[in-house]
Design an enzyme around this catalytic site. Sequence first.
Site, short mmCIF file in Angstrom:
data_model
loop_
_atom_site.label_atom_id
_atom_site.label_comp_id
_atom_site.label_asym_id
_atom_site.label_seq_id
_atom_site.Cartn_x
_atom_site.Cartn_y
_atom_site.Cartn_z
N ASP A 185 0.85 -1.20 0.00
CA ASP A 185 0.00 0.00 0.00
C ASP A 185 0.88 1.24 0.00
O ASP A 185 1.89 1.30 0.71
CB ASP A 185 -0.90 -0.02 1.25
CG ASP A 185 -1.96 1.05 1.21
OD1 ASP A 185 -2.99 0.84 0.53
OD2 ASP A 185 -1.75 2.11 1.82
N ASN A 193 -2.81 12.79 -2.93
CA ASN A 193 -3.85 13.19 -3.88
C ASN A 193 -4.45 14.55 -3.50
O ASN A 193 -4.64 15.41 -4.35
CB ASN A 193 -4.96 12.15 -3.90
CG ASN A 193 -4.89 11.24 -5.10
OD1 ASN A 193 -4.37 11.63 -6.15
ND2 ASN A 193 -5.39 10.03 -4.96
N HIS A 198 -5.19 14.92 -8.45
CA HIS A 198 -5.42 13.55 -8.89
C HIS A 198 -4.54 13.13 -10.06
O HIS A 198 -4.16 11.97 -10.18
CB HIS A 198 -6.91 13.34 -9.23
CG HIS A 198 -7.75 13.20 -8.01
ND1 HIS A 198 -7.89 12.01 -7.34
CD2 HIS A 198 -8.44 14.12 -7.29
CE1 HIS A 198 -8.65 12.19 -6.28
NE2 HIS A 198 -9.00 13.47 -6.22
N ASP A 202 -2.28 9.93 -10.10
CA ASP A 202 -2.28 8.87 -11.12
C ASP A 202 -0.86 8.59 -11.61
O ASP A 202 -0.48 7.45 -11.85
CB ASP A 202 -3.15 9.29 -12.32
CG ASP A 202 -4.63 9.15 -12.03
OD1 ASP A 202 -4.97 8.62 -10.95
OD2 ASP A 202 -5.44 9.56 -12.88
N GLU A 229 -4.88 2.19 -4.17
CA GLU A 229 -3.43 2.38 -4.10
C GLU A 229 -2.75 1.14 -3.53
O GLU A 229 -1.68 1.20 -2.97
CB GLU A 229 -3.07 3.63 -3.29
CG GLU A 229 -3.36 3.56 -1.81
CD GLU A 229 -4.72 4.12 -1.41
OE1 GLU A 229 -5.67 4.06 -2.22
OE2 GLU A 229 -4.83 4.60 -0.26
#
Length: 316
Positions: A185, A193, A198, A202, A229
């Site tokens: 993770d 984020n 965002h 990404d 994630e």
Amino acid sequence: MNSGQSLAELIPGLTRKPRLMIVDDQTVIIRMLNEIFKNEFEVSMATSGRQALDMCAANPPDIMLLDVTMPDMDGYEVCTALKADNLPEKFPVIFVTGRSDVSDEVRAFEMGAVDFITKPINPVVVHARVRTHVVLKLQQDILRSFAMKDGLTGVTNRRRFDELMQQHWRQAQRDKSPLSLILIDIDHFKQYNDHYGHQAGDKVLRDVANAMRLVLQRPHDSLSRYGGEEFACLLPGTDEAGAAFMAQRLLESVRLLAIPHEFSSSGSLLTISAGIATVIPAVGQTASGLIAAADEQLYCAKHDGRNCVRQVVLSG
Ligand SMILES: [Mg+2]
């Protein structure tokens, strides 16, 4: 289908010549078919059913032209064996036969053949039929590989992970060999984020996935996107020491990216945490038990400050 178009035009994304296997006990037939196909296809040849099966196990073709009448093992038997074998991929089989009885034709289709060609072979007919079926097969392959991939990161997706897990679990059960799962993770990804946006988030997912993918060495090791994630690294035939080593290398590969993360509580760079579970599957154990155990270790790694690995070995 327009036979003037090249196979590459018909199958966008094709990066190699399609593989055709010709199986016939008469070398004169093999030579004739090879002449027809050698430019467009990577052709392999077998003069007996047994040889064909051995070659398929090592390197399955995209399509097979299979003689029905052969000594020892006829085409029907080869087809039956191919279906029973757990081949890594399935491919279409076209029967080639001197018999043109309707009952032979019916039997060929019952055996799972996609088509049926009678001798004497007409080059135009055999060429058209092979092209039609190989284009369908390769188009399906491409669709399937899209369906297995995570669109954002390019690693395998959750659906494929579930399939791989079942497959490797059964294999480990049969071989009594260890299977390790690392759940990963990205630390403080929500904060990342929120602060960087965002699109930046990404990009991090892609970069992290790419860095980790390069750590994997063996053909059966896999990295999948497990959730938002979260990633899952499945390591068949790997014991707890091997998995721990791999997890440390995954953490390091992400640290080396040196992605600034000013809003992380564990330093100024983006990091990941990992939970490992290893098992030699015994009766009564399940794949979902392995996933739950790795998830619990991931929770421990988070709880213990992140950017670290926690590990458990499940006893049989
Ligand atoms: Mg024959």
